[in-house]
Motif scaffolding. Structure first.
Motif, PDB file in Angstrom:
ATOM      1  N   SER A 384       0.821  -1.219   0.000  1.00 42.57           N
ATOM      2  CA  SER A 384       0.000   0.000   0.000  1.00 42.57           C
ATOM      3  C   SER A 384       0.851   1.265   0.000  1.00 42.57           C
ATOM      4  O   SER A 384       0.381   2.335  -0.365  1.00 42.57           O
ATOM      5  N   ASP A 386       1.576   2.874   2.457  1.00 42.43           N
ATOM      6  CA  ASP A 386       1.075   3.826   3.455  1.00 42.43           C
ATOM      7  C   ASP A 386       2.181   4.285   4.385  1.00 42.43           C
ATOM      8  O   ASP A 386       2.034   5.267   5.114  1.00 42.43           O
ATOM      9  N   PHE A 413      -0.036  -3.233   5.013  1.00 39.89           N
ATOM     10  CA  PHE A 413      -0.420  -1.955   5.614  1.00 39.89           C
ATOM     11  C   PHE A 413       0.397  -1.764   6.889  1.00 39.89           C
ATOM     12  O   PHE A 413       1.143  -2.649   7.317  1.00 39.89           O
ATOM     13  N   THR A 420      -3.782   5.397   6.991  1.00 41.75           N
ATOM     14  CA  THR A 420      -4.258   4.031   6.783  1.00 41.75           C
ATOM     15  C   THR A 420      -5.685   3.887   7.285  1.00 41.75           C
ATOM     16  O   THR A 420      -6.519   3.233   6.651  1.00 41.75           O
TER      17      THR A 420
END
Length: 890
Positions: A384, A386, A413, A420
């Motif tokens: 991701s 993130d 994540f 997030t």
């Protein structure tokens, strides 16, 4: 303030690059490096070491941008290398943030007379150094947040003023982030705000091009060093798992680096709401310590991990200190793996035998150690990012694109980021809508449980709309029909609510009033702006009409309803009005996923389909199903009550109250079309001679139009509006009609009329799990509503509940103090307003409220001090004249 033009491409690297700037703001170099070649213009009181640290943060994070700027042109191997290096920089950033924070703490604790001027000079550099781009300044966001927090401990006026300045800088940087999140170029001068940071005219591409003149990717990699991943191409699930061997349309959610004091709880609430499993890879030192005797000593954050396990989520090992294990061997490597395992076993003996190498960097010795310890390496094939990207929408797009390409996999994540928390629901909405299943660890492998497999046919309420459109019509001044008093005012209030509270772009809210609302103009607004290619499949359209309605009996005996444009004639409305069949055709022509019509007019004969009872898990059914819903004010033989409070019709007043939050009947922060009808229809029927009706247009697939409530940032003051006696009386009657229904209560069926004269039973969603922070915010907002209705005791109870859930909630503390002030309980008011300032000493409005409370309590010395402090912080504020008058009286 200078205007700024900034562009952030919707896809591509810009969201990531901003994230790298933000993540890198706390990178830890081995030594305090030398300043960059760009000499800043700063005050003589500057601290050279702190300045050098800030400049090195900027320099290193500019290098990260260059490292990843050409990601689309890199090979898969190069991208993996760039990502690995970027992850290392990020985790070093977490350490560096502590180092910089310690520097600020040491300065503030030193007692040096010039400490505030030193900090002010550092802010001068961040705010106004001519060599900095707006995007550069995002490198300092976390540093400024930490400084903002530390200044709260000092209640001296210089510290309070400095904290207020930092608060304004953070607000300006939030605007920079929002700008890069937009697809179109925005001019910052449109915000019309004064900030300490003067924003300039910059395009992201110009900034990136500037960096490429100073750095090269090759040199950065050479200087930093490259982590080559351990060669392990197999994904057979025997030695380690990347996720490519999972069944098609199956994903595993994994969260690294936790637990986190706030965000892990919020992640749990989201996962429970969507009923999906996940694995949390824990860093051992977050859980506690392991002594030389091998005994684990758990710390306070271990309670969060215990909660995770109790909720049914899987705990995995992410090493003791997040070291780069590919460079470790022997006892150091063994300690990183086994110390964390010892702590996890102390948390829960059922801990899963899953291990994730930090950065994905592993070696043969590490793999052998896992085999000997009975642990299994779990990697990922969907990142991701993130850890780097601060823009939730960019994270959403990145994950969805990778999942679409891979068709399955393990998603990486981190539960230590607010971004997030914001991105996860939108990702789950789309994945569930696309038919993906979520696998959990069953003790031997990742699998989808039977219950979850059965639920996978359902989806969630979606708030991830691509675009929001509205057509709002209000007609008072009819040419040939009786004139109305409140329809235009109703339309304006609805349009303002859409653009203000719910974020509909003003350019996409079409308002037609009086003479503009002709038949041709109304139809043109639909056909020219919204029909055909005007809306996309992930858009929503809201339509509000306030005006006359009429009903005509057809030869078949069926009634047909009409809305009356401004130019319609009573004798000819069958030809020059707009029939409900036309509305149905319009609804079918719109590509938007969700459409809702709200008609503050009375008629019948639309022919809506009756909405049967919703499935028990209907909150998981919305992302894939279209919605065509309509709510009307009453039947064809009824008159709209046009004399509600504040110049509104009764129907629109109730509608606005629902949209202000009272329509959130299950407390999840969302108001669906069904919830709106379930609140509005019984309430209007109870206080007016009208029977509102609700249903779905033919062709609707059972989806729900959704409004997402935003947090109300309001601090109560003497200028806060309260409702009129008429509005308070009506709201009391409305509340009585709800039969005790409150946000978060259990689902109870509600029966309302449909437009065929029948009955429509609405089954509402049950209460959902939310975090303590969200519950505190909801209690605070209920307190605000009750204050406006002058129900002070009940408001105090709600605000007290908010503070029980979140003791550091400055907004709720101020609001509770002000409620006591309104009750003339001045001693209690003073205590809570002083508590507010202990939590947030830069909150100017609390000083104004404190001054008023002390003034009425007879403590004139404290009142003078509070008023003077307010004027120091807000010399041109809305309460400045009042504070000066009080000082003259004292």
């Amino acid at each position: 303030m200078m205007a700024t033009t900034m562009v952030r491409p919707w896809l591509g690297m810009a969201g990531l690059l901003l994230g790298l700037l933000l993540a890198a703001c706390s990178d830890k170099p081995p030594q305090v490096p030398q300043a960059t070649a760009e000499a800043p213009v700063v005050a003589s009181a500057q601290d050279p070491a702190l300045l050098a640290a800030l400049q090195q943060l900027l320099d290193k994070h500019r290098r990260i941008i260059v490292l990843l700027a050409d990601e689309q042109d890199q090979s898969a191997s190069d991208r993996a290398t760039s990502t690995a290096v970027g992850q290392q920089l990020f985790h070093q950033a977490l350490e560096q943030r502590r180092s910089v924070a310690d520097g600020f703490a040491a300065l503030l604790d030193s007692g040096r007379p010039e400490r505030m001027s030193v900090l002010a000079a550092l802010l001068d550099y961040i705010e106004s150094d001519p060599g900095l781009y707006d995007a550069d300044r995002l490198a300092f966001v976390e540093v400024l947040r930490d400084l903002h927090h530390r200044l709260a401990a000092d209640s001296s006026l210089p510290a309070v003023k400095l904290r207020q300045r930092v608060d304004e800088d953070l607000a300006a940087l939030a605007e920079v982030e929002r700008t890069y999140n937009a697809e179109l170029t925005h001019i910052f001068s449109r915000f019309q705000r004064t900030r300490a940071i003067a924003l300039k005219r910059e395009k992201w591409q110009d900034y990136q091009a500037y960096l490429l003149t100073r750095y090269s990717r090759t040199a950065i990699l050479r200087d930093f060093g490259v982590v080559e991943p351990y060669p392990m191409a197999m994904d057979d699930g025997q030695r380690e798992l990347f996720g490519r061997s999972l069944p098609e349309r199956t994903v595993v959610l994994s969260f690294d680096d936790g637990p986190h004091r706030a965000h892990t709880e919020e992640i749990i609430a989201i996962l429970k709401r969507y009923d999906v499993p996940a694995v949390f890879f824990q860093v051992g030192r977050n859980l506690g310590t392991v002594g030389e005797d091998g005994q684990a000593r758990l710390g306070p954050m271990a309670a969060i991990s215990r909660q995770l396990s109790a909720e049914g989520y899987t705990l995995g090992n992410h090493s003791f200190s997040h070291a780069q294990l590919s460079r470790s061997q022997g006892k150091d490597l063994q300690h990183q793996v086994m110390a964390a395992d010892t702590l996890l076993r102390q948390v829960d003996q059922r801990r899963a035998p899953l291990f994730r190498f930090p950065y994905g960097a592993r070696n043969a010795e590490g793999m052998q150690l896992l085999a000997e310890a009975g642990l299994k390496s779990i990697m990922w094939n969907i990142d991701s990012m993130d850890w780097a990207d601060p823009v939730p929408e960019s994270i959403v797009q990145r994950v969805l694109e990778q999942v679409e390409r891979e068709k399955r996999g393990i998603v990486l994540f981190h539960d230590i980021h607010e971004r997030t928390v914001k991105a996860l629901p939108k990702i789950l909405d789309r994945l569930i809508a696309d038919g993906y299943q979520f696998a959990g660890w069953n003790g031997r492998e990742f699998s989808v449980s039977r219950a979850r497999a059965a639920a996978s046919a359902e989806a969630t309420v979606t708030t991830a709309y691509a675009n929001s459109w509205a057509i709002v019509i209000g007609i008072n001044d009819y040419a040939h029909w009786p004139k109305l008093e409140h329809a235009r005012h109703d339309a304006r209030a609805v349009a303002s609510t859409l653009t203000g509270q719910f974020g509909f772009p003003a350019s996409q809210v079409i308002v037609l009033e009086d003479g503009q609302a002709t038949r041709n103009n109304i139809l043109a607004a639909f056909h020219d702006r919204l029909a055909d290619a005007g809306t996309g499949r992930d858009d929503r359209v809201f339509v509000f009409f306030a005006g006359h309605g009429a009903t005509r009996r057809l030869a078949s005996g069926r009634d047909l309803g009409y809305i009356i444009p401004v130019d319609s004639r009573p004798a000819d409305f069958a030809r020059d009005a707009i029939a409900m069949t036309d509305i149905q055709n319009i609804a079918e022509s719109l590509r938007a996923k969700h459409v809702m019509f709200v008609m503050d007019a009375c008629y019948s004969g639309l022919g809506l389909t009756r909405a049967g009872p919703s499935p028990a898990a209907f909150l998981r059914d919305n992302a894939r199903r279209s919605a065509r819903q309509m709510l009307t004010a009453g039947g064809g033989d009824q008159q709209v009550a046009d004399g509600g409070p504040n110049g509104h019709s009764v129907f629109t007043w109730v509608l606005l109250q629902a949209l202000a939050g009272k329509g959130d009947l299950n407390g999840d922060g969302l108001i669906t079309g069904t919830e709106l009808a379930a609140y509005v229809a019984p309430a209007v029927a109870a206080v007016a001679q009208q029977t509102p009706a609700f249903g779905s247009l033919p062709g609707s697939q059972g989806g729900e139009f959704v409004f997402e409530l935003a947090e109300n940032p309001e601090f109560l003051t003497a200028t806060t509006d309260q409702l009129s006696a008429e509005a308070i009386a009506l709201n009391g009657r409305l509340e009585a009609s709800q039969e005790g229904r409150v946000a978060g209560s259990a689902a109870t069926p509600v029966t309302v009329a449909d437009l065929e004269g029948g009955r429509n039973t609405l089954v509402l969603p049950a209460a959902v799990t939310v975090s303590d922070r969200q519950r505190a915010q909801q209690a605070n907002e209920r307190g605000l509503q009750l204050y406006r209705e002058k129900r002070y005791d009940e408001a105090a109870e709600q605000l007290t509940e908010a503070l029980k859930l979140r003791p550091d909630f400055a907004q709720a503390a101020n609001n509770l103090g002000f409620v006591y002030y309104r009750q003339q309980r001045y001693a209690e008011a003073v205590r809570w307003l002083e508590n507010t300032l202990k939590i947030d000493p830069s909150r100017a409005v609390a000083y104004l409220n404190l001054g008023d409370a002390c003034f009425h309590a007879g403590d004139h010395a404290r009142a003078r001090q509070a008023y003077a402090t307010y004027l120091e912080l807000q010399p041109q504020g809305s309460g400045a004249a009042h504070a000066r008058r009080r000082l003259q009286q004292l």
